[in-house]
Structures are given as C-alpha cells and as structure tokens.
Design a protein around this motif. Structure first.
Motif, PDB file in Angstrom:
ATOM      1  N   PRO A 494       0.824  -1.229   0.000  1.00  0.00           N
ATOM      2  CA  PRO A 494       0.000   0.000   0.000  1.00  0.00           C
ATOM      3  C   PRO A 494       0.853   1.272   0.000  1.00  0.00           C
ATOM      4  CG  PRO A 494       0.149  -0.878   2.216  1.00  0.00           C
ATOM      5  CD  PRO A 494       0.979  -1.794   1.346  1.00  0.00           C
ATOM      6  N   SER A 495       1.661   1.436  -1.042  1.00  0.00           N
ATOM      7  CA  SER A 495       2.661   2.515  -1.081  1.00  0.00           C
ATOM      8  C   SER A 495       2.039   3.901  -0.979  1.00  0.00           C
ATOM      9  CB  SER A 495       3.455   2.430  -2.382  1.00  0.00           C
ATOM     10  OG  SER A 495       4.022   1.150  -2.530  1.00  0.00           O
ATOM     11  N   MET A 496       2.794   4.800  -0.339  1.00  0.00           N
ATOM     12  CA  MET A 496       2.414   6.207  -0.328  1.00  0.00           C
ATOM     13  C   MET A 496       3.124   6.945  -1.465  1.00  0.00           C
ATOM     14  SD  MET A 496       2.744   9.016   2.688  1.00  0.00           S
ATOM     15  CE  MET A 496       4.239   9.752   2.062  1.00  0.00           C
ATOM     16  N   TYR A 497       4.296   6.415  -1.859  1.00  0.00           N
ATOM     17  CA  TYR A 497       5.027   6.984  -3.002  1.00  0.00           C
ATOM     18  C   TYR A 497       5.619   5.825  -3.793  1.00  0.00           C
ATOM     19  CZ  TYR A 497       8.504   9.393  -5.824  1.00  0.00           C
ATOM     20  OH  TYR A 497       9.239   9.856  -6.883  1.00  0.00           O
ATOM     21  N   GLU A 498       5.165   5.644  -5.017  1.00  0.00           N
ATOM     22  CA  GLU A 498       5.648   4.544  -5.861  1.00  0.00           C
ATOM     23  C   GLU A 498       5.365   4.889  -7.310  1.00  0.00           C
ATOM     24  OE1 GLU A 498       7.743   2.063  -6.706  1.00  0.00           O
ATOM     25  OE2 GLU A 498       7.115   1.074  -4.856  1.00  0.00           O
ATOM     26  N   PRO A 513      -2.991 -12.828  -5.699  1.00  0.00           N
ATOM     27  CA  PRO A 513      -3.682 -11.538  -5.523  1.00  0.00           C
ATOM     28  C   PRO A 513      -2.798 -10.576  -4.721  1.00  0.00           C
ATOM     29  CG  PRO A 513      -5.031 -13.378  -4.739  1.00  0.00           C
ATOM     30  CD  PRO A 513      -3.673 -13.919  -4.992  1.00  0.00           C
ATOM     31  N   SER A 514      -3.047  -9.279  -4.873  1.00  0.00           N
ATOM     32  CA  SER A 514      -2.258  -8.311  -4.113  1.00  0.00           C
ATOM     33  C   SER A 514      -3.083  -7.068  -3.835  1.00  0.00           C
ATOM     34  CB  SER A 514      -0.984  -7.926  -4.875  1.00  0.00           C
ATOM     35  OG  SER A 514      -1.311  -7.220  -6.052  1.00  0.00           O
ATOM     36  N   VAL A 515      -2.611  -6.329  -2.833  1.00  0.00           N
ATOM     37  CA  VAL A 515      -3.203  -5.029  -2.486  1.00  0.00           C
ATOM     38  C   VAL A 515      -2.163  -3.961  -2.774  1.00  0.00           C
ATOM     39  CG1 VAL A 515      -4.264  -3.628  -0.674  1.00  0.00           C
ATOM     40  CG2 VAL A 515      -4.428  -6.123  -0.561  1.00  0.00           C
ATOM     41  N   THR A 516      -2.546  -2.911  -3.471  1.00  0.00           N
ATOM     42  CA  THR A 516      -1.673  -1.751  -3.619  1.00  0.00           C
ATOM     43  C   THR A 516      -2.527  -0.495  -3.471  1.00  0.00           C
ATOM     44  OG1 THR A 516       0.065  -0.736  -4.975  1.00  0.00           O
ATOM     45  CG2 THR A 516      -1.811  -1.657  -6.161  1.00  0.00           C
ATOM     46  N   SER A 517      -1.922   0.663  -3.675  1.00  0.00           N
ATOM     47  CA  SER A 517      -2.674   1.908  -3.460  1.00  0.00           C
ATOM     48  C   SER A 517      -2.788   2.692  -4.755  1.00  0.00           C
ATOM     49  CB  SER A 517      -1.989   2.765  -2.381  1.00  0.00           C
ATOM     50  OG  SER A 517      -0.996   3.580  -2.963  1.00  0.00           O
ATOM     51  N   ASN A 518      -3.719   3.652  -4.762  1.00  0.00           N
ATOM     52  CA  ASN A 518      -3.880   4.488  -5.958  1.00  0.00           C
ATOM     53  C   ASN A 518      -2.826   5.601  -6.018  1.00  0.00           C
ATOM     54  OD1 ASN A 518      -4.913   5.974  -3.827  1.00  0.00           O
ATOM     55  ND2 ASN A 518      -6.860   6.451  -4.816  1.00  0.00           N
ATOM     56  N   PHE A 522       1.157   1.705 -10.684  1.00  0.00           N
ATOM     57  CA  PHE A 522       0.428   0.508 -11.097  1.00  0.00           C
ATOM     58  C   PHE A 522      -1.020   0.564 -10.616  1.00  0.00           C
ATOM     59  CE2 PHE A 522      -1.096  -3.770  -9.929  1.00  0.00           C
ATOM     60  CZ  PHE A 522      -1.081  -4.390 -11.177  1.00  0.00           C
ATOM     61  N   GLY A 523      -1.213   0.946  -9.344  1.00  0.00           N
ATOM     62  CA  GLY A 523      -2.563   1.027  -8.782  1.00  0.00           C
ATOM     63  C   GLY A 523      -3.411   2.057  -9.488  1.00  0.00           C
ATOM     64  N   ASP A 524      -2.804   3.204  -9.787  1.00  0.00           N
ATOM     65  CA  ASP A 524      -3.509   4.270 -10.501  1.00  0.00           C
ATOM     66  C   ASP A 524      -3.925   3.791 -11.902  1.00  0.00           C
ATOM     67  OD1 ASP A 524      -4.212   7.245 -10.740  1.00  0.00           O
ATOM     68  OD2 ASP A 524      -2.840   6.997 -12.432  1.00  0.00           O
ATOM     69  N   TYR A 525      -3.020   3.080 -12.578  1.00  0.00           N
ATOM     70  CA  TYR A 525      -3.322   2.551 -13.917  1.00  0.00           C
ATOM     71  C   TYR A 525      -4.479   1.549 -13.850  1.00  0.00           C
ATOM     72  CZ  TYR A 525      -2.734   0.167 -18.395  1.00  0.00           C
ATOM     73  OH  TYR A 525      -2.962  -0.377 -19.645  1.00  0.00           O
TER      74      TYR A 525
END
Length: 603
Positions: A494-498, A513-518, A522-525
């Motif tokens: 769940p990165s704050m900067y990536e 499966p995975s959890v990431t952040s917007n 990658f999460g934004d895409y």
C-alpha cells in the motif's frame, strides 16, 4: 508504428544504466521488454547501450566476433581512439545487440568533462562522488558515440535514442547542442527529489505545487542529480514517465509536463504455467511450511491447512513503501480475527534489505534441529516399512495388523525423543531472522514492540521480518524470490510513493492476488483501466486523502475479508489473477512506446 516500412527505416537505441547491470526496477523494465521489441523492430534495428562493469558483464554479456556492421565499425573506431568500449549480445531472451562503455576508462578526462557540463548546461558535479563520477564518464562516452555515428552517415535514416532515468541522461543536452540528427526520448521512472520529499512529508502530493526545487535539492544534497534530470527532461524531443502519478511531480519538480505515459509491463510468458499454476503453488507452499514449522513449532504449533501466507517486499522506505500502514492493518487484523474467534492463522513476511551482522543463530539452530527430527522420522519410516512388509508376508494363520511400535528399534525411539526435546523451547518465536546492526532504531521492530505483535501463541497474525532479499542460497528458504511469491497467498504493497511498482504486477503474473494503493503508478493505472480489478485479485486502497487511520481500517477489512474466503474461492481467484496478467504483457503495453517514438519522429 504499426507500419513495417517505418520500422525498417528507423534505428532504435535504448540507453540505460541497468543494461547488463542489475541494480533495481529499470533492469526488469528493459530486460523484460527485449523480446517484444525485437519481434517488432528486428534484431538489426535495435541496440541497447549501457555501462561496462567486468563482474556484471561476465554473467550478462557475450562479446561479438563480427564487427562488420555499422555499429561494430563505430566500436572499433572508438577503441582505436582509446575508449574501452565493448560490443556483443546481452544474454537474455531475444539476445539483443549491446554496446557497453567502461566509465573508468575516461577518468583521466573527468575534470574536463565536469567543466564543460557546468559551462554549457549548468550541471555542477562535485568531486569525490563515486556514482556521479561514473555517470558523468559514461555519459561523455555515449555522447561521443552518437557524434561518431552521425559524422559517418549512420544518422541519415531515422535514429531514435531513448534514454532511461537520470543516470543515462547526461548525453541529451550535448546531442541537442550539436544538433545531431537523432530524435531523443527521455523517460524518468521516478524523480529522485520526489522520493526524498515523499519520505519526509506525509502530505507530499498536496504540497507539490509549492515546493521550490532548488531549495529542496540543496536541502537533501541532491542538486547535481536534480540538474541532470531537469536538463534531460527539457532537452528531449519527447519527455515521458511511467504513470500519471509521477507525471504530477514532473510538472512541479522538473518543470515540464510529460508528453506521453509509458506504463511498465512484463514478459508474462516467462511466468506462465497455466494448468500447473495451482500445483506449483502447493509445492512451493509446502516448502514455506517447512520454514514455518522450524521457526514457530518449537514454541507452539497451529494448523498449516488453515494458515495463509501474506508478504510485503521492496526497498526499505518505511512510509513510502507503506510498511507503516501494513503493520497497522495487520495489528487490526489480529484483533478482528481474535474477536471473531477465527480458526485461521496468518503468517506475514516482511522481505526488505537492512544492515545486519548475520543470521540469528537461534533461528538457524531451530532450522537445523527440525531437519534432524525429520531425518530420524525418515529413518523410522524406512525401518517400519521394511519390517512391516516382512512381518505381514511371513506371518502364518489369519491376518492381524501388527503393533507398529514393536517394529522400531529402541535407539531410534531414543534418538527421536532427544532431538524433539532439544528442539522444543518455551521462548517466543523470533520476529526477525537476522541480527540487525541497529535493532533499537528499526521502525518495523519498534512498531511490533509497541503494539505487542511479537508472535504470542494467542496471536492470529504472526510476523517474520527477513531483512535480506530471498535467494536460492538462503539456508532458511532455499528458493528464489519468484518461487517464494508463488507459494504465498497475498501480497501487500500500500505505497504512499511509488512511481510504478513491479511487486503487485509480479504477484499478478504468478497468480497471487495483491493489495496496492492508488498513489502507486500501477494502482492508478489499474483503477483507470480495469474496472473489475477486485474480481481479478487487484485490490486498490485509496490513499489520496492522507487519513492514515481510515486507510488502515480499509486495508484491515480487505485482509479480513480475504482471510474469510473459502479455499475454493481463493483458488478461483488465483486463476483469474493469472488470466488478468496478460493485459500487462509487453505485447499489449508496447504500443505506448510506439506512440512516443512516432511523436519523436514527427518532431
């Protein structure tokens, strides 16, 4: 760029510090992209340029024997002028042509190189910085290489030079100043200044418009790199970055809006196992079971059939990588599972790189002792098997099942008892597998101590902190990182900067499966391009409002829902993950690069 005639008449050079030189994520970008680029451009129109370091080259580089091509002739000419330049093939899928320059070979010219960088482009490189010295020396040679090519008629056809990241960007202003017939594309995969700012400012994105790049670069002592990044971005015909998230920081920190977004893909075929996926997961999970038994079962045991393996990994940036949020969510998950009376156990691995002295001796000893127990159990199995077979086949009269305990020699019983007793302990399982250099100041350990999440018997969430990257030589796991990922159930990033974030994409390609952040590229895409992402195992949490506790609760609830899935639901999700990963194959995402090259040729 679908027009083959245009491709045949264009030469593409990709220049990166990580060609034949594995340092970080850009190595994966370049290497994984090669087969799809060669399929499109042909092996004779595509060249990679990187630094020559003997140790790395020994494993990655195959020297050429034929120098009759225009590039081969250019290399021979540069060698005759005293440059230590190498030409050959990169030993990866696709076997691309590579040209490698030894930075050390022009160290006698460093003073002159730095003088002209400052005089012509206001790039000030201090003395005594090893990386900056190598980068400046490499950049000088690359610029000279393009000068030679263009002076000898090579640039008469369309020539595109695509530079990746600041380490490769120094030649750009020189190519433009000399007005060489080369179309320049520059990709920043992350701004170094942005990384530093995000590590030190929880509201980085809110404050972006108000930073003074010069003041901040001086404050963090990264002024030369910021100057190189800005000169590269402004000098390129086409400026690109890897995500919309990073594009925002480019506007304010580099002073130019990217022309194109080039999302990172993978060579998905390398990961594909199709029908074998579940079998591979089970086989590797069994090997993780072996580690977990050795690590935890000497203190207490739990049901491995009801155990899930979560993990997070990457560079140690406690807030940027979201380790702080992951820990908070795991602590909340532990409480939720206890309150619900869950019969499941979660073992969560933190895989990162920290300074350490050695493996923790007690962790290694426990691993060795359980292997002793296993060996004695195997001896007993073999002895009982032979004796049982002999007893039932030679017995007279009616069949009666013999007492198995009578078939084991006393010395083996005693040996097993001694091994088990010497292995068992009343102390808690270790949280960290190594002896850290600065244990008292480690942020992960300090959180775990404060929250008392230290592997008590009653904890539903157990923690294993492994401050080194996993490799086959590792005595605890004896597998490589990609195998380890396949054996786990869920990745948490769940990165704050990536700027992009390869870890959730690697999970996806492995059916995990995975959890990431917007706030990760990658999460934004995913949020903007894949509307059914949750059903395909790509869970995205919203970190845009900066509310840490709301986000921690959202993540904890996601994890709790995952724990409550049935085994059948998790298996179905694994298959949907691997299926969805094809979206990120370079055969699909390569079109974004084609658009950038088309724009460069038009300009």
């Amino acid at each position: 760029m679908e027009d083959n005639a245009a491709l045949n008449n264009t030469k593409l050079f990709e220049i990166a510090w990580e060609v034949c030189n594995q340092v970080g994520g850009i190595y994966t970008v370049i290497r994984s992209k090669v087969p799809s680029v060669i399929k499109k451009w042909g092996v004779d129109n595509y060249f990679l340029v990187g630094p020559y370091f003997e140790e790395q080259a020994a494993a990655h580089f195959d020297p050429a024997t034929d120098y009759s091509t225009p590039i081969g002739k250019a290399v021979l000419e540069m060698q005759s002028r005293g440059f230590d330049v190498h030409y050959g093939k990169w030993i990866v899928s696709g076997r691309p042509n590579v040209v490698l320059f030894n930075p050390y070979s022009v160290y006698d010219k460093l003073g002159e190189i730095k003088h002209f960088l400052y005089q012509d482009y206001h790039i000030s490189i201090p003395d005594g910085d090893e990386l900056l010295d190598k980068v400046a020396a490499f950049g000088f040679q690359v610029k000279e290489f393009f000068h030679y090519l263009c002076n000898n008629g090579f640039c008469g056809t369309n020539t595109i030079a695509h530079f990746h990241e600041w380490m490769a960007g120094i030649p750009i202003p020189g190519i433009r100043k000399s007005n060489l017939n080369v179309k320049v594309v520059f990709t920043t995969h992350a701004t170094l200044l942005g990384r530093y700012l995000a590590m030190n400012d929880h509201e980085f994105y809110d404050h972006l418009p108000f930073y003074n790049w010069e003041q901040e670069a001086n404050k963090f002592n990264v002024r030369p790199i910021a100057e190189i990044e800005r000169a590269s971005a402004h000098g390129a015909h086409v400026f690109t970055t890897v995500s919309e998230v990073t594009a925002r920081e480019c506007v304010y920190l580099l002073g130019r809006t990217p022309d194109k977004i080039l999302p990172n893909g993978l060579n998905i075929q390398r990961f594909e196992v199709l029908h074998e996926m579940q079998n591979q997961h089970v086989q590797i999970k069994d090997r993780i079971h072996e580690f977990v038994m050795g690590h935890f079962f000497q203190s207490y045991s739990f049901d491995l059939d009801k155990t899930l393996y979560f993990f997070t990994s990457g560079r140690y940036e406690y807030q940027n990588k979201g380790y702080d949020l992951t820990l908070e969510a795991l602590a909340r998950l532990n409480w939720k599972m206890q309150q619900a009376g869950s019969d499941m156990t979660v073992v969560s691995f933190f895989i990162t790189k920290r300074p350490f002295y050695s493996f923790n001796p007690e962790v290694l000893q426990s691993r060795a002792q359980i292997e002793d127990v296993h060996r004695v159990a195997e001896e007993i199995k073999e002895q009982v098997g032979k004796r049982l077979y002999n007893k039932v086949t030679t017995a007279s009269g009616s069949y009666a099942f013999p007492d198995l305990s009578e078939l084991v020699d006393d010395y083996l019983r005693l040996k097993l008892r001694r091994n088990v007793q010497s292995w068992k302990t009343n102390s808690l399982p270790k949280v960290v597998t190594h002896s850290l250099v600065d244990d008292a100041k480690d942020e992960i350990l300090n959180f775990l101590r404060t929250s008392n999440l230290v592997n008590h018997r009653h904890d539903k969430v157990k923690i294993v902190y492994h401050p080194d990257f996993i490799a086959t030589t590792n005595p605890l796991f004896r597998m490589d990182y990609t195998q380890f990922v396949r054996g786990c159930h869920l990745g948490i990033f769940p990165s704050m900067y990536e700027p992009w974030g390869y870890t959730p994409l690697e999970c996806l390609a492995s059916g995990v499966p995975s959890v990431t952040s917007n706030l990760a590229g990658f999460g934004d895409y995913v949020v903007n391009n894949l509307p059914q992402h949750d059903e395909q195992g790509m869970y995205i949490i919203d970190r845009t409002d900066g509310n840490f506790h709301r986000t921690a609760e959202e993540l904890a609830n996601m994890l709790f829902d995952f724990v409550n899935m049935t085994r059948r639901e998790r298996i179905a999700l694994r298959y949907r993950c691997e299926e969805a990963s094809m979206h990120f194959d370079w055969s699909n995402l390569g079109k974004y690069y084609d658009d950038a090259y088309k724009l460069a040729l038009e300009r």
